[in-house]
Design a protein around this motif. Structure first.
Motif, short mmCIF file in Angstrom:
data_model
loop_
_atom_site.label_atom_id
_atom_site.label_comp_id
_atom_site.label_asym_id
_atom_site.label_seq_id
_atom_site.Cartn_x
_atom_site.Cartn_y
_atom_site.Cartn_z
N ASP A 35 0.83 -1.21 0.00
CA ASP A 35 0.00 0.00 0.00
C ASP A 35 0.86 1.26 0.00
OD1 ASP A 35 -2.22 -1.59 -0.01
OD2 ASP A 35 -2.68 -1.34 2.12
N ALA A 36 1.98 1.23 0.73
CA ALA A 36 2.87 2.39 0.75
C ALA A 36 3.44 2.64 -0.65
CB ALA A 36 4.00 2.17 1.75
N VAL A 37 3.82 1.57 -1.34
CA VAL A 37 4.36 1.71 -2.70
C VAL A 37 3.31 2.30 -3.64
CG1 VAL A 37 5.20 0.42 -4.70
CG2 VAL A 37 6.08 -0.11 -2.41
N LEU A 38 2.05 1.92 -3.43
CA LEU A 38 0.96 2.40 -4.28
C LEU A 38 0.45 3.78 -3.87
CD1 LEU A 38 -1.08 -0.91 -4.67
CD2 LEU A 38 0.37 0.19 -6.40
N GLY A 39 1.03 4.35 -2.82
CA GLY A 39 0.62 5.68 -2.37
C GLY A 39 -0.64 5.69 -1.54
N ARG A 40 -1.04 4.54 -1.03
CA ARG A 40 -2.23 4.45 -0.19
C ARG A 40 -1.84 4.68 1.28
NH1 ARG A 40 -4.12 -1.46 -2.52
NH2 ARG A 40 -4.63 -0.82 -4.66
N PRO A 41 -2.83 4.99 2.13
CA PRO A 41 -2.54 5.08 3.57
C PRO A 41 -1.95 3.75 4.05
CG PRO A 41 -4.70 5.98 3.10
CD PRO A 41 -4.24 5.33 1.83
N SER A 42 -0.89 3.82 4.86
CA SER A 42 -0.19 2.60 5.25
C SER A 42 0.48 2.79 6.60
CB SER A 42 0.86 2.23 4.20
OG SER A 42 1.68 1.17 4.64
N GLU A 43 0.57 1.69 7.36
CA GLU A 43 1.26 1.69 8.64
C GLU A 43 2.64 1.07 8.52
OE1 GLU A 43 0.20 3.14 11.41
OE2 GLU A 43 -1.59 3.80 10.31
N VAL A 44 3.21 1.09 7.32
CA VAL A 44 4.52 0.51 7.12
C VAL A 44 5.56 1.18 8.03
CG1 VAL A 44 5.28 2.07 5.27
CG2 VAL A 44 6.11 -0.28 5.32
#
Length: 328
Positions: free
Chosen positions: A291-300
């Motif tokens: 999700d972080a790679v796709l620009g989505r909200p993420s808790e990475v």
């Protein structure tokens, strides 16, 4: 939308699990695996085992997971950043703070997602614990204590128990409390004939005033993975090996003997074991990275956060060497 082309560097004890999960996460297509040591666990399937990081990059991947020994993290990550590949490296971020800084800067400058595999943040027991603490179920938090001990893992050769295991506890403690460490003090010992420590006991203080305690070793015949949060309303106990979370409430029983009431402290109250969904932490971690790679909200877990954790670990090791508390 086409799936992200994913590469994996390292298919050892941890890398084999990454291979399994990456094949099963929506939106990710595992297209390349590299390991100079071959495929000891037979996880490559129809994919050829590539010899090095350069050949993995040549396969044209969008993202990569680095699951090789810590001493090789920096070299692989810097090459992936230069090639424009979003990267998740296993914890700890690097073998030294200086290396971690170089890695963090490389991904920031390139505008890429750089993440660290602090998997405990995705443990269902700790996610539920963090949520309940944030909503005030423990009241004011006084102390967070962890115990992480068990037999020596043959997979580790290049770092001690501080960077390999205590990094879990330091990261999860700051994350659960939502506050950074400001000081740490520690003791270490060397009992297994290796150049790195195999036992560490560390105490610290967070910026919000919470005191911490961590007992970590590779010298115990039994395996423990416990996080205990003590607050004004009671204590949470999270067992991250099983994903269980229990709350021990302070008792509210009246005390008729008033002359000793000031010395009584808290009493035992109700004990509650919570029921909640328990998904595999590694799968949740990979979904967050995707999700972080796709620009989505993420808790990475970002490289900046992974670097902060490594700074605390190195401060603890410095404290053990100097017998002084280290301010971070």
């Amino acid at each position: 939308m086409a799936a992200l082309r994913a590469g994996l560097l390292g298919v050892g004890m941890m890398g084999r699990h990454h291979a399994r999960v990456m094949r099963d996460v929506d939106g990710i297509d595992l297209v390349a695996i590299a390991d100079p040591g071959g495929d000891p666990h037979g996880v490559a399937g129809e994919l050829p085992i590539l010899p090095d990081i350069e050949s993995l990059i040549d396969a044209g991947v969008d993202l990569a997971v680095v699951a090789v020994p810590t001493q090789f993290h920096e070299d692989a990550a810097l090459k992936l950043a230069a090639a424009g590949v979003h990267t998740l490296v296993e914890k700890p971020i690097a073998h030294s703070v200086e290396a971690g800084r170089r890695m963090t800067a490389a991904f920031t400058d390139a505008g890429l997602v750089g993440a660290v595999g602090h998997i405990e943040r995705f443990n269902p027991a700790l996610q539920e614990l963090r949520r309940r603490i944030a909503q005030g179920d423990a009241g004011e938090v006084f102390q967070i204590a962890t115990r992480r001990q068990g037999p020596f893992p043959a997979r580790i050769a290049d770092v001690g128990v501080g960077k390999d295991l205590a990094s879990h506890d330091i990261d999860l403690t700051a994350w659960v409390a939502q506050s950074d460490y400001v000081s740490v003090s520690a003791q270490t010992t060397y009992r297994s004939g290796r150049e790195h420590e195999d036992m560490i006991a560390a105490t610290g203080r967070l910026a919000n005033g919470v005191i911490t305690n961590h007992l970590v070793n590779w010298l115990s015949p039994m395996k423990e993975r416990l996080t205990i949060v003590t607050g004004e309303k009671g204590a949470f106990v999270a067992d991250t090996a099983t994903g269980d979370l229990t709350f021990h409430a302070n008792g509210t029983f009246p005390l008729e003997w008033e002359s000793i009431s000031a010395f009584r402290g808290v009493s035992e109250g109700d004990v509650t074991r919570f029921a909640f969904a328990k998904r595999e932490p590694l799968r949740v971690e990979h979904e967050a990275f995707r999700d972080a790679v796709l620009g989505r909200p993420s808790e990475v877990v970002t490289m900046e956060q992974g670097l902060r954790t490594l700074m605390v670990v190195e401060a603890a090791l410095e404290s053990a060497r100097t017998a002084e508390t280290v301010v971070i």
